[in-house]
Structures are given as C-alpha cells and as structure tokens.
Design a protein around this motif. Structure first.
Motif, PDB file in Angstrom:
ATOM      1  N   ALA A 157       0.987  -1.619   0.028  1.00  0.00           N
ATOM      2  CA  ALA A 157      -0.023  -0.008   0.067  1.00  0.00           C
ATOM      3  C   ALA A 157       0.735   1.202   0.204  1.00  0.00           C
ATOM      4  CB  ALA A 157      -1.170   0.281   1.329  1.00  0.00           C
ATOM      5  N   VAL A 158       2.347   1.300   0.424  1.00  0.00           N
ATOM      6  CA  VAL A 158       2.491   1.947   0.368  1.00  0.00           C
ATOM      7  C   VAL A 158       3.933   1.962  -1.448  1.00  0.00           C
ATOM      8  CG1 VAL A 158       4.922   2.992   1.778  1.00  0.00           C
ATOM      9  CG2 VAL A 158       3.140   2.204   3.008  1.00  0.00           C
ATOM     10  N   THR A 159       3.684   3.606  -1.585  1.00  0.00           N
ATOM     11  CA  THR A 159       4.426   3.723  -3.041  1.00  0.00           C
ATOM     12  C   THR A 159       5.094   3.984  -2.918  1.00  0.00           C
ATOM     13  OG1 THR A 159       2.543   4.767  -3.883  1.00  0.00           O
ATOM     14  CG2 THR A 159       2.167   3.246  -4.393  1.00  0.00           C
ATOM     15  N   SER A 160       4.976   5.028  -1.842  1.00  0.00           N
ATOM     16  CA  SER A 160       6.278   6.273  -1.838  1.00  0.00           C
ATOM     17  C   SER A 160       7.402   6.687  -0.181  1.00  0.00           C
ATOM     18  CB  SER A 160       5.984   8.048  -2.738  1.00  0.00           C
ATOM     19  OG  SER A 160       6.736   9.133  -2.707  1.00  0.00           O
ATOM     20  N   ILE A 161       8.232   6.716  -0.290  1.00  0.00           N
ATOM     21  CA  ILE A 161       8.419   7.006   1.465  1.00  0.00           C
ATOM     22  C   ILE A 161       9.511   8.331   1.317  1.00  0.00           C
ATOM     23  CG2 ILE A 161       9.582   6.239   3.305  1.00  0.00           C
ATOM     24  CD1 ILE A 161       9.215   3.372   2.362  1.00  0.00           C
ATOM     25  N   ALA A 162       9.301   9.340   2.000  1.00  0.00           N
ATOM     26  CA  ALA A 162       9.884   9.822   2.132  1.00  0.00           C
ATOM     27  C   ALA A 162      10.551  10.089   3.390  1.00  0.00           C
ATOM     28  CB  ALA A 162       9.130  12.405   1.712  1.00  0.00           C
ATOM     29  N   ALA A 163      11.470  10.106   3.068  1.00  0.00           N
ATOM     30  CA  ALA A 163      12.408   9.580   4.294  1.00  0.00           C
ATOM     31  C   ALA A 163      13.486  10.988   5.364  1.00  0.00           C
ATOM     32  CB  ALA A 163      13.439   8.747   4.089  1.00  0.00           C
ATOM     33  N   LEU A 164      12.191  11.724   6.138  1.00  0.00           N
ATOM     34  CA  LEU A 164      14.012  13.200   6.274  1.00  0.00           C
ATOM     35  C   LEU A 164      14.403  12.397   7.656  1.00  0.00           C
ATOM     36  CD1 LEU A 164      12.853  16.108   6.656  1.00  0.00           C
ATOM     37  CD2 LEU A 164      10.520  15.722   7.887  1.00  0.00           C
ATOM     38  N   ALA A 165      15.473  13.799   7.390  1.00  0.00           N
ATOM     39  CA  ALA A 165      16.072  13.934   8.025  1.00  0.00           C
ATOM     40  C   ALA A 165      17.051  14.538   8.315  1.00  0.00           C
ATOM     41  CB  ALA A 165      16.820  12.055   8.244  1.00  0.00           C
ATOM     42  N   ARG A 166      18.106  14.518   9.139  1.00  0.00           N
ATOM     43  CA  ARG A 166      19.297  15.893   9.012  1.00  0.00           C
ATOM     44  C   ARG A 166      20.480  15.072   8.011  1.00  0.00           C
ATOM     45  NH1 ARG A 166      19.602  20.250  11.720  1.00  0.00           N
ATOM     46  NH2 ARG A 166      17.993  20.395  14.223  1.00  0.00           N
ATOM     47  N   ARG A 167      19.925  13.966   7.662  1.00  0.00           N
ATOM     48  CA  ARG A 167      21.600  13.555   7.192  1.00  0.00           C
ATOM     49  C   ARG A 167      20.814  12.548   5.947  1.00  0.00           C
ATOM     50  NH1 ARG A 167      21.838  10.669  11.884  1.00  0.00           N
ATOM     51  NH2 ARG A 167      22.385   8.360  12.043  1.00  0.00           N
ATOM     52  N   VAL A 168      22.030  11.990   5.076  1.00  0.00           N
ATOM     53  CA  VAL A 168      20.992  10.974   4.519  1.00  0.00           C
ATOM     54  C   VAL A 168      20.344   9.867   5.084  1.00  0.00           C
ATOM     55  CG1 VAL A 168      21.641  10.032   2.258  1.00  0.00           C
ATOM     56  CG2 VAL A 168      22.792  11.739   2.384  1.00  0.00           C
ATOM     57  N   THR A 169      19.435   9.070   4.611  1.00  0.00           N
ATOM     58  CA  THR A 169      18.500   7.900   4.562  1.00  0.00           C
ATOM     59  C   THR A 169      18.816   6.309   3.684  1.00  0.00           C
ATOM     60  OG1 THR A 169      17.428   9.496   5.864  1.00  0.00           O
ATOM     61  CG2 THR A 169      16.759   6.858   5.378  1.00  0.00           C
ATOM     62  N   ALA A 170      19.152   5.879   4.123  1.00  0.00           N
ATOM     63  CA  ALA A 170      20.223   4.957   3.222  1.00  0.00           C
ATOM     64  C   ALA A 170      19.429   3.846   3.400  1.00  0.00           C
ATOM     65  CB  ALA A 170      21.408   3.932   3.773  1.00  0.00           C
ATOM     66  N   VAL A 171      19.453   2.920   2.657  1.00  0.00           N
ATOM     67  CA  VAL A 171      17.791   1.792   2.797  1.00  0.00           C
ATOM     68  C   VAL A 171      18.176   0.857   4.509  1.00  0.00           C
ATOM     69  CG1 VAL A 171      17.322  -0.471   1.889  1.00  0.00           C
ATOM     70  CG2 VAL A 171      17.346   1.603   0.082  1.00  0.00           C
ATOM     71  N   PRO A 172      17.735   0.422   4.556  1.00  0.00           N
ATOM     72  CA  PRO A 172      17.770  -0.182   5.809  1.00  0.00           C
ATOM     73  C   PRO A 172      18.556  -1.585   5.886  1.00  0.00           C
ATOM     74  CG  PRO A 172      15.358   0.529   6.180  1.00  0.00           C
ATOM     75  CD  PRO A 172      16.120   0.648   5.018  1.00  0.00           C
ATOM     76  N   GLN A 173      18.994  -1.818   6.537  1.00  0.00           N
ATOM     77  CA  GLN A 173      19.817  -3.382   6.638  1.00  0.00           C
ATOM     78  C   GLN A 173      19.166  -4.533   6.632  1.00  0.00           C
ATOM     79  OE1 GLN A 173      23.552  -2.820   9.415  1.00  0.00           O
ATOM     80  NE2 GLN A 173      24.608  -2.431   8.354  1.00  0.00           N
ATOM     81  N   GLY A 174      18.750  -5.992   6.538  1.00  0.00           N
ATOM     82  CA  GLY A 174      18.285  -6.537   6.731  1.00  0.00           C
ATOM     83  C   GLY A 174      16.673  -5.997   6.178  1.00  0.00           C
ATOM     84  N   ALA A 175      16.553  -4.994   4.944  1.00  0.00           N
ATOM     85  CA  ALA A 175      15.293  -4.887   4.104  1.00  0.00           C
ATOM     86  C   ALA A 175      14.464  -6.069   3.635  1.00  0.00           C
ATOM     87  CB  ALA A 175      15.394  -3.567   3.242  1.00  0.00           C
TER      88      ALA A 175
END
Length: 251
Positions: A25-43
């Motif tokens: 159901a989630v088609t787009s994710i805006a990862a908001l943070a002070r630094r770059v958000t990487a793809v989480p380990q174990g995805a």
C-alpha cells in the motif's frame, strides 16, 4: 500512498522504513532527517527500494523550498523526531523544548499546508510520544516531571491543530513504553531495564510491533486520537500476523 517518515535514521524510524519498503500500500516514502537516509539493513528481498527518497532537512524550524517539494503530496506522516530522557540530560532546556516542541509544531504546520491529491482527503499525522507523557500540568510525574509535561504539551498542540483544521488533518498520539528489540540489549542491561520499568510503571513494546502499528494507522486510518502501549502492541501484533500469513490490511 505517499508516507513521510520524520526521523527516518533513528531506531524506530529504521524499522518503520524496513516494513514500509515491503508494504504494497505504500508507493512512496519520503525519509526526512538531518542526514541522508540509506536503505535499512535487513530490508529483505521483497523490499522495493525505488520507493525511497531521502529528504535532508538542515533546519527543522524553517523548511527550504526543495524540501517542501519532496514532501508535497504525502498522505500521512509518522513523526519520530524527539529526544530520549538520556539525551535531555546533556542539553540546555531551551534546546530540548525547541527540538521536542518547535520542531514538531513547525513540521506539522508546514507539511499539512503542502499540496496533496486529492486535497479533500484528511492528512494523517502520527506523533510518537511516550507512555508517561502528561498533558495536565497539575499531574506532573515525580520522575522526569518537566520532560513528561513537555511531551504532553506537544501532544496537546498536535491534537489542537487537528481539531481546528476542520477535517484537513487527522492526528494520532502514540504513547509507547520502553521500545525494545530482541538481541539488541545484553542480559545485564535487560535486568536493569526490567527493574527500572517496574519502579516507574513503564510498559514495554517490541520495535517491530510499534512500527507495524504505526504503519497500520497511517495506511488504513486512525482508530482513536490516542494509542496507549497496550493498543500499539495489539495493533502491531495483528498487523505482523497478517503479514506472516501473506495478507496486508488495505485502505
């Protein structure tokens, strides 16, 4: 749906991201943070990493036009930006208030005003607070009283914003206890945490459970404006069981 995860590089934010990447159901994710958000380990192999857009915000009291463009069109936001009690001890109180209160209020007001399609649909804002946060100043807790009242003040601001929005914003306050992850804490520390939780009456929830509960509410609609730890455990376990059975609740 487009989901904003504010505080995406943190402990809970990382798990929310991990689960959102595999949720159909989630088609787009805006990862908001002070630094770059990487793809989480174990995805996992089922993760659709093309959904992820890292949105770096240098000042959470003033959003740049480029950040606003990246956040526009979102259907929901899970707000995880805040401070833990251990972090509070290391900072001046005014800075603590700014991060906990000003960042949240500015974020909600800014994001809620951004264009969405359809614009008539309520924007869902889930604020993650804490089990001992207190909205009534007359009931100041005896442990971490000022901090608990501050988190309660933020809760009140979020709920009031939704109330006066006349349906434009739908808000939910999540009040988890101690958030844990199997294998993350050693035996000695777990014993200390157990004693501490018993001393101040703090419940516990697994990080996978709270992430699943928050996603469920963001995607399928908010059950109630305040979710206590027991509510979050129940919703999270239901969502995780459905996922294990190959099913996802759909909006």
């Amino acid at each position: 749906m487009k989901l904003i995860v504010a505080g995406s590089t943190g402990f809970v934010g990382t798990e929310v991201m991990r689960q959102a990447l595999v949720h159909p159901a989630v088609t787009s994710i805006a990862a908001l943070a002070r630094r770059v958000t990487a793809v989480p380990q174990g995805a996992g192999s089922g993760a659709d990493t093309t959904k992820l857009t890292s949105v770096v915000c240098e000042d959470f009291r003033s959003y740049s036009e480029s950040v606003k463009r990246d956040l526009a069109g979102a259907d929901a936001c899970i707000w995880l930006i805040g401070l833990t009690p251990s972090e509070v001890k290391k900072m001046p109180w005014q800075e603590v208030r700014s991060i906990c209160l000003d960042y949240t209020v500015t974020g909600l007001e800014t994001i809620a005003q951004l264009p969405r399609d359809p614009a008539s649909k309520s924007f869902r804002f889930l604020y993650v607070s804490g089990a001992n946060a207190e909205r009534d100043p007359r009931k100041k807790p005896w442990v971490l009283g000022d901090y608990c009242l501050l988190r309660g003040e933020v809760e009140s601001h979020v709920l009031e914003h939704a109330k006066v929005s006349r349906g434009a914003v739908e808000a939910c306050i999540a009040k988890p206890g101690l958030i844990d992850e199997p294998g993350r804490t050693g035996v000695v520390m777990k014993a200390v945490q157990t004693i501490g939780r018993s001393f101040i009456g703090l419940p516990k929830i697994d990080v996978g459970e709270i992430a699943a509960a928050l996603l469920d509410q963001a995607i399928n609609g908010i059950d109630t404006d305040t979710l206590l730890n027991a509510d979050l455990v129940r919703l999270g376990q239901e969502a995780l069981r459905a996922r294990a059975a190959g099913r996802h609740r759909s909006p």
